[in-house]
Each structure stands twice: as structure tokens, then as C-alpha cells.
Write an enzyme that holds these catalytic residues in place. Structure first.
Site, PDB file in Angstrom:
ATOM      1  N   ASP A 120      35.941 -44.191 -15.105  1.00 39.36           N
ATOM      2  CA  ASP A 120      34.515 -44.141 -15.181  1.00 39.36           C
ATOM      3  C   ASP A 120      34.074 -45.148 -16.319  1.00 39.36           C
ATOM      4  OD1 ASP A 120      31.939 -42.672 -14.994  1.00 39.36           O
ATOM      5  OD2 ASP A 120      32.207 -42.786 -17.210  1.00 39.36           O
ATOM      6  N   GLU A 127      35.551 -48.012 -12.000  1.00 38.46           N
ATOM      7  CA  GLU A 127      33.835 -48.129 -11.602  1.00 38.46           C
ATOM      8  C   GLU A 127      33.306 -49.218 -12.286  1.00 38.46           C
ATOM      9  OE1 GLU A 127      29.583 -46.202 -12.222  1.00 38.46           O
ATOM     10  OE2 GLU A 127      31.197 -46.375 -14.004  1.00 38.46           O
TER      11      GLU A 127
HETATM   12  C1  QV4 Z   1      19.345 -39.975 -23.378  1.00 40.20           C
HETATM   13  C2  QV4 Z   1      18.569 -41.467 -23.454  1.00 40.20           C
HETATM   14  C3  QV4 Z   1      19.388 -42.341 -24.198  1.00 40.20           C
HETATM   15  C4  QV4 Z   1      19.425 -41.829 -25.447  1.00 40.20           C
HETATM   16  C5  QV4 Z   1      20.180 -40.525 -25.456  1.00 40.20           C
HETATM   17  C6  QV4 Z   1      20.122 -39.603 -27.049  1.00 40.20           C
HETATM   18  O1  QV4 Z   1      18.645 -41.885 -21.991  1.00 40.20           O
HETATM   19  O2  QV4 Z   1      18.603 -43.570 -24.332  1.00 40.20           O
HETATM   20  O3  QV4 Z   1      20.224 -42.521 -26.463  1.00 40.20           O
HETATM   21  O4  QV4 Z   1      19.532 -39.489 -24.533  1.00 40.20           O
HETATM   22  O5  QV4 Z   1      21.263 -39.116 -26.785  1.00 40.20           O
HETATM   23  C7  QV4 Z   1      22.944 -38.190 -19.559  1.00 40.20           C
HETATM   24  C8  QV4 Z   1      21.359 -38.460 -19.536  1.00 40.20           C
HETATM   25  C9  QV4 Z   1      20.666 -39.312 -20.357  1.00 40.20           C
HETATM   26  C10 QV4 Z   1      21.080 -39.248 -21.872  1.00 40.20           C
HETATM   27  C11 QV4 Z   1      22.761 -39.157 -22.129  1.00 40.20           C
HETATM   28  C12 QV4 Z   1      23.044 -38.967 -23.285  1.00 40.20           C
HETATM   29  O6  QV4 Z   1      20.924 -38.658 -18.141  1.00 40.20           O
HETATM   30  O7  QV4 Z   1      19.264 -39.421 -20.248  1.00 40.20           O
HETATM   31  O8  QV4 Z   1      20.685 -40.347 -22.794  1.00 40.20           O
HETATM   32  O9  QV4 Z   1      22.991 -38.008 -21.174  1.00 40.20           O
HETATM   33  O10 QV4 Z   1      22.845 -37.497 -23.706  1.00 40.20           O
HETATM   34  C13 QV4 Z   1      26.143 -39.846 -15.839  1.00 40.20           C
HETATM   35  C14 QV4 Z   1      24.570 -39.861 -15.571  1.00 40.20           C
HETATM   36  C15 QV4 Z   1      23.684 -39.900 -16.934  1.00 40.20           C
HETATM   37  C16 QV4 Z   1      24.143 -39.308 -18.148  1.00 40.20           C
HETATM   38  C17 QV4 Z   1      25.636 -39.403 -18.191  1.00 40.20           C
HETATM   39  C18 QV4 Z   1      26.333 -38.568 -19.231  1.00 40.20           C
HETATM   40  O11 QV4 Z   1      24.246 -40.805 -14.750  1.00 40.20           O
HETATM   41  O12 QV4 Z   1      22.458 -39.997 -16.710  1.00 40.20           O
HETATM   42  O13 QV4 Z   1      23.468 -39.411 -19.165  1.00 40.20           O
HETATM   43  O14 QV4 Z   1      26.475 -38.939 -16.966  1.00 40.20           O
HETATM   44  O15 QV4 Z   1      26.102 -37.201 -19.059  1.00 40.20           O
HETATM   45  C19 QV4 Z   1      25.389 -47.777 -15.735  1.00 40.20           C
HETATM   46  C20 QV4 Z   1      27.083 -47.812 -16.201  1.00 40.20           C
HETATM   47  C21 QV4 Z   1      27.853 -47.092 -15.178  1.00 40.20           C
HETATM   48  C22 QV4 Z   1      27.391 -45.476 -14.960  1.00 40.20           C
HETATM   49  C23 QV4 Z   1      25.905 -45.873 -14.403  1.00 40.20           C
HETATM   50  C24 QV4 Z   1      25.248 -44.264 -14.293  1.00 40.20           C
HETATM   51  O16 QV4 Z   1      27.512 -49.175 -16.221  1.00 40.20           O
HETATM   52  O17 QV4 Z   1      29.030 -47.110 -15.716  1.00 40.20           O
HETATM   53  O18 QV4 Z   1      25.201 -46.406 -15.449  1.00 40.20           O
HETATM   54  N1  QV4 Z   1      27.923 -44.694 -14.164  1.00 40.20           N
HETATM   55  C25 QV4 Z   1      28.988 -43.749 -14.474  1.00 40.20           C
HETATM   56  C26 QV4 Z   1      28.873 -42.519 -13.930  1.00 40.20           C
HETATM   57  C27 QV4 Z   1      27.760 -41.791 -14.120  1.00 40.20           C
HETATM   58  C28 QV4 Z   1      27.803 -41.408 -15.785  1.00 40.20           C
HETATM   59  C29 QV4 Z   1      28.584 -42.304 -16.482  1.00 40.20           C
HETATM   60  C30 QV4 Z   1      29.200 -43.493 -16.095  1.00 40.20           C
HETATM   61  C31 QV4 Z   1      28.516 -42.009 -18.078  1.00 40.20           C
HETATM   62  O19 QV4 Z   1      29.419 -42.749 -12.582  1.00 40.20           O
HETATM   63  O20 QV4 Z   1      27.980 -40.545 -13.659  1.00 40.20           O
HETATM   64  O21 QV4 Z   1      26.638 -41.233 -16.158  1.00 40.20           O
HETATM   65  O22 QV4 Z   1      29.954 -41.498 -18.052  1.00 40.20           O
HETATM   66  O23 QV4 Z   1      25.442 -48.595 -14.760  1.00 40.20           O
END
Ligand code: QV4
Ligand code: CA
Length: 492
Positions: free
Chosen positions: A196, A232
Site C-alpha cells: 500500500d 500501489e
Molecule cells: C482527514 C483529513 C486530513 C487530516 C486528517 C486529520 O483528510 O487532511 O490531516 O483527517 O487526522 C481516512 C479519512 C481521511 C482522514 C484520514 C486520517 O478518509 O479523511 O484524514 O483517514 O484519519 C484509505 C482511504 C482514506 C483513509 C485512509 C486511512 O482512501 O480516505 O483516510 O484509508 O484510513 C493517494 C495515495 C494512495 C492512496 C490513495 C487513496 O498515493 O496510496 O491516495 N491509496 C492507498 C489505499 C487506500 C488508503 C491508503 C492508501 C492509505 O489504497 O485505500 O486510504 O493507507 O493517491
């Protein structure tokens, strides 16, 4: 590290998103093994945060690690081990999703295995990781401490993705803890890993961690087998970090593939099916052997990640979706991944799905198991695309023809195309708004064939369309644009 270690005659990796381990074990035995699937991508198996508000038990809580204990929403360590063993015995490989760039976002609490964590003091005692194990102001210079600009490779690697506490992977101790976790999964018989958030880690740090990994368990794999690694990286072009920065380490997810294929099948921007003739490398994508391809994934099916609603096809657009998956499995490019989803009520407002967070079918947060209906479909909100006839029969098509070259390409200049894989299999698509009725070279030996898209080829009886291939290899192909499926596929 670029071989998925499929058993002979097997094809395709299915992502059983959010499934319980016990259900995956049963699915390997009753479905994936018998239907020639190569393997399964599982949700992250480690301890994760539990989120109750504002979103109640969202799927994304599993992307916030609390420790490397093997106790998650999908089940405990015992169930995980049992699954890996039973799937291997059924000839089906298991690949775990590794979240190693970061731990949780802000807050504190107890994880899915009861371990305490506190993001404010950077304390994850169940690993243990402490404040010295995370990237800080010394390496990340953005005002918020988060990634603010994807054009700055330094902050993309050293600052926090969405506020998630960013591990200091340059540090020997942290690398060691991460490698121990992965080696534990290797010892239990896993075949490899989806890694990831790879864009957010330095290639050198990953190289170091991968170099610490053991060979695969010789109980199930040839000696000296290396873990299959698919990473990824979302590279749609236009950022300093490229997918090719990581291809020396393993395969890389090719996100252009699903976006472009969606655009073609939707006929966006004047796209035509005939342009797919050189799909893949000819379209500026990664080298085939470096590429992991998919129509949609768990992020972009709900508007996260990259692609966009106007392009990406999902189970909700079923007719076009089946066509896209069939093309992907028939056409020689990349390692194929099939998405298997649960349904949720989409509610798009201002371009964002208000329900993008909704977790798997559950009772009070406990993930439900997957009931199987008499017609082989799934119940209780599990979509099970991999149990749709048009999709699992194309897995057999891929399994049978994967080593054969692309031959006998034909198109009408627009939205009708056909091709064969050597003399083993043939497929034709009609994406026009009218009927297709042409006689084509199939490359196949003369005989009577059963279309595996419209029906099933049983012992001596065919419930689908019958297609007659003459002594010259030619066959009359009729496909209605109004049929349930506007493509046909036959194989020896
Ligand atoms: C929020 C705000 C932030 C703030 C934070 C405060 O947005 O600006 O700083 O609160 O703590 C969740 C929430 C998100 C929250 C975050 C932290 O949705 O709003 O931040 O938690 O608490 C998945 C989801 C995300 C989720 C994350 C962790 O998609 O929404 O965030 O899990 O639970 C980029 C990357 C790529 C990524 C993609 C989504 O380059 O790597 O974005 N894809 C992978 C996974 C994806 C996962 C992650 C990475 C993180 O496939 O499923 O994100 O592990 O393109
Ligand atoms: Ca990082």
C-alpha cells in the site's frame, strides 16, 4: 518477485475486499480452486484502528495500523492460518495487503486486538513503535506536517499522507519490525503482497525491507521462490514520482489501464474499441511484465484514489463492466486482478459520494459472512463479481489461452472488434448501437463451440449460443447490441 506463483493452468487474482478469513477459506475450496483462479488479494491482516464516528466502522479503518498482531475485522490469527493452508491445498495463492508506510491518523484508542495506541504521543506499544520511529520536522517541512504538494517528491515520502503517522523507514529498527511482520506471513504460506501507498516510501527503503524477506515456504512453493510483490503507485502522468521508479522492485499497479479502458467502453472523448489493438505498452503504460491491471479497485470504485466517476467502470455499470473485464482477461497485457465488492448506496453530491466510507455488510460492526445462493451468486449485500458467469468463465478463457499470442485481430473501424489467442480461444465484442453480423477468422479448429458468455458448456449440452467454426477456421458471428451481453467467447 514478479511472478505470482500461480499453479499451472490458473489465472487471475481476485480481491476479496473485506471478506472474513473463514469465508475465503471456504471460497478457495468450493469456488476459486475448481474455477481455475490463481489467487486472492486479502484485506490487511494486521491489527487496525476501530472507528466509530463520524463514520461507523468504515472500510478505511483497516488502512490505519495499530500493530502487527494478526487480529483484524476479518478474523484472528488462527483463522488466518487456517485460510492460508486450505487455500494453498486448493491450489489458490494468498497475497496480503501490507500497510507499512504509516500507522493511524490522529486520536487514541484501542485497536482491533485491544492494543492501546496514541497518535498524539506517537505511541504504538504493541509493536512497539515510539516517537523516534516516525518522520518528523527534520525530514518533512510542510506547515501542516501533511503532504501538501505532490510535485515535491520529498514531502510525498517524508510527510504524512492524510495525517497518517509516517513511519521512519530509513531506520534499521523500523525496517526490522516491518520485515518481521512480513516474514511471519511468508512463513505461514502466503505467496506475496500488495504493498500500500508505495509512492509515499523511498525505493531504497523498500529495497532494504524486501531484501530482508525470506523465501516462500517450501511446503507450498518451489525452493528459493521469492515473494510476489505488487506495489500501489498511482501514476497518471504529471507527477515527479513515476511507477517506473519502483519496477526494479516488483510489479506496479497500472492505474491508467482501468481509466482508459473505461473511457473506451463508455465511448468517452471519441474513443473506439478498435483503438485497443495495441492497448497497454502502446498506450504509454508500463511494460507488460511490470504491470498489475484491473478495471476498478476498492478506492476508485468509490471515488478515492484516481480515475474518476466518468471513466471508471464498476459492478454498478454491469453490462459495460463485464465487457471491460472480459477484454482485460482476453487481451495479453499485465497480471490481471478482478475486484469482488460489497454493495453500498451511492450518494454523490458535488462530485463526492457521501457514502464512500460505508464498511462491509455487518451486524453492529461485525463483518457478516458471505452466504451463497442456489444460483451461485452471493447474498447479504456481497456482490461477488467473481461469481458472475461472464467473469468466471473468462477466468477459464484466460487460464487456457494465457501463453498464446494475439492473432486474427479484426475490427470494423469503430466499436466492433474480435481476436484470437493462438488457436486456443476467440472473442468478439459489439459495442455499436446496432447488430453485428459478420463472418470472421477465429483461428480455431473446425467444430461446434459453445459461447461461454451467454451460457454454460456442460457435459454434452450448451446453454449458451452455439458457434460453428468451418474447416477454414471461419465462423459467422452475430451479436445483438441489445443482448444482456454484447460479446461472445469460445475456446477449445
Ligand atoms: C482527514 C483529513 C486530513 C487530516 C486528517 C486529520 O483528510 O487532511 O490531516 O483527517 O487526522 C481516512 C479519512 C481521511 C482522514 C484520514 C486520517 O478518509 O479523511 O484524514 O483517514 O484519519 C484509505 C482511504 C482514506 C483513509 C485512509 C486511512 O482512501 O480516505 O483516510 O484509508 O484510513 C493517494 C495515495 C494512495 C492512496 C490513495 C487513496 O498515493 O496510496 O491516495 N491509496 C492507498 C489505499 C487506500 C488508503 C491508503 C492508501 C492509505 O489504497 O485505500 O486510504 O493507507 O493517491
Ligand atoms: Ca512515508
Amino acid at each position: 518477485n514478479k511472478s505470482p506463483h500461480c499453479h499451472n493452468g490458473r489465472f487471475g487474482i481476485v480481491h476479496l475486499f473485506e471478506w472474513r478469513w473463514a469465508d475465503i477459506a471456504a471460497e478457495c475450496e468450493r469456488w476459486l480452486g475448481p474455477k481455475n483462479f490463481c489467487g486472492v488479494q486479502i484485506s490487511p491482516p494486521n491489527e487496525h484502528r476501530i472507528i466509530d464516528s463520524p463514520d461507523y466502522r468504515p472500510w478505511y479503518q483497516r488502512y490505519q495500523p495499530v500493530s502487527y498482531k494478526l487480529d483484524s475485522r476479518s478474523g484472528n490469527e488462527q483463522e488466518l492460518r487456517d485460510m492460508v493452508e486450505r487455500c494453498n491445498k486448493a491450489g489458490v495463492r494468498i497475497y496480503a495487503d501490507l500497510v507499512i508506510n504509516h500507522m493511524t491518523g490522529g486520536g487514541q484508542g484501542q485497536g482491533s486486538s485491544g492494543s492501546y495506541w496514541n497518535a498524539d504521543s506517537l505511541s504504538y506499544p504493541a509493536v512497539p513503535f515510539g516517537s523516534g520511529d516516525f518522520n518528523g520536522r527534520d525530514v518533512c517541512n510542510t506547515g501542516s506536517g501533511n503532504i501538501e504538494n505532490y510535485n515535491d517528491a520529498n514531502q510525498v515520502r517524508n510527510c504524512r499522507l492524510l495525517g497518517l503517522r509516517d513511519l521512519r523507514l530509513g531506520k534499521d529498527y523500523v525496517r526490522g519490525k516491518v520485515a518481521d511482520y512480513i516474514n511471519n506471513l511468508i512463513d505461514m504460506g502466503m505467496a506475496g503482497f500488495r504493498v500500500d501507498a508505495v509512492k509515499h516510501m523511498w525505493p531504497g527503503d523498500l529495497q532494504n525491507i524486501y531484501s530482508r524477506l525470506k523465501n516462500l515456504n517450501s511446503r507450498y512453493f518451489l525452493s528459493n521462490s521469492r515473494p510476489f510483490i505488487f506495489q500501489e503507485v498511482i501514476d497518471m502522468g504529471g507527477e515527479p514520482i513515476k511507477g517506473t521508479d519502483y519496477t526494479h522492485l516488483g510489479q506496479v499497479t497500472e492505474f491508467k489501464y482501468g481509466k482508459e479502458l473505461g473511457d473506451v467502453i463508455r465511448k468517452n472523448n471519441g474513443q473506439r474499441l478498435r483503438y485497443l489493438r495495441n492497448f497497454g505498452e502502446g498506450w504509454g503504460m508500463l511494460r507488460s511484465g511490470d504491470s498489475l491491471v484491473f478495471v476498478d479497485n476498492h478506492d476508485n470504485q468509490r471515488g478515492h484514489g484516481a480515475g474518476g466517476y466518468g471513466s471508471i467502470l464498476t459492478h454498478a455499470d454491469s453490462k459495460m463492466y463485464k465487457m471491460a473485464n472480459a477484454f482485460m482477461m482476453a487481451f495479453p497485457y499485465g497480471t490481471v486482478r478482478i475486484m469482488s465488492s460489497y454493495s453500498w448506496q451511492r450518494n454523490i453530491q458535488g462530485g463526492k459520494d457521501k457514502n464512500d466510507w460505508i464498511g462491509p455488510p455487518s451486524n453492529g460492526g461485525n463483518t457478516k459472512s458471505v452466504p451463497i445462493n442456489a444460483d451461485n451468486t452471493c447474498g447479504d449485500g456481497w456482490v461477488c463479481e467473481h461469481r458472475w458467469r461472464q467473469i468466471y468463465n473468462m477466468v477459464s478463457f484466460g487460464a487456457k489461452s494465457q501463453n498464446e499470442p494475439l492473432r486474427n485481430w479484426w475490427d470494423n473501424g469503430w466499436q466492433q472488434v474480435a481476436f484470437s489467442r493462438g488457436n486456443k480461444a476467440f472473442i468478439a465484442f459489439n459495442n455499436e448501437d446496432r447488430e453485428m453480423d459478420v463472418t470472421l477468422q477465429t483461428g480455431l479448429p473446425a467444430g461446434t463451440y459453445c459461447d461461454i458468455v451467454s451460457g454454460q458448456n456442460g457435459k454434452g449440452n450448451c446453454s449458451g449460443k452455439t458457434i460453428y467454426v468451418g474447416n477454414d477456421g471461419r465462423a459467422r458471428i452475430q451479436i445483438s447490441n441489445r443482448a444482456d451481453d454484447s460479446f461472445i467467447a469460445i475456446m477449445v
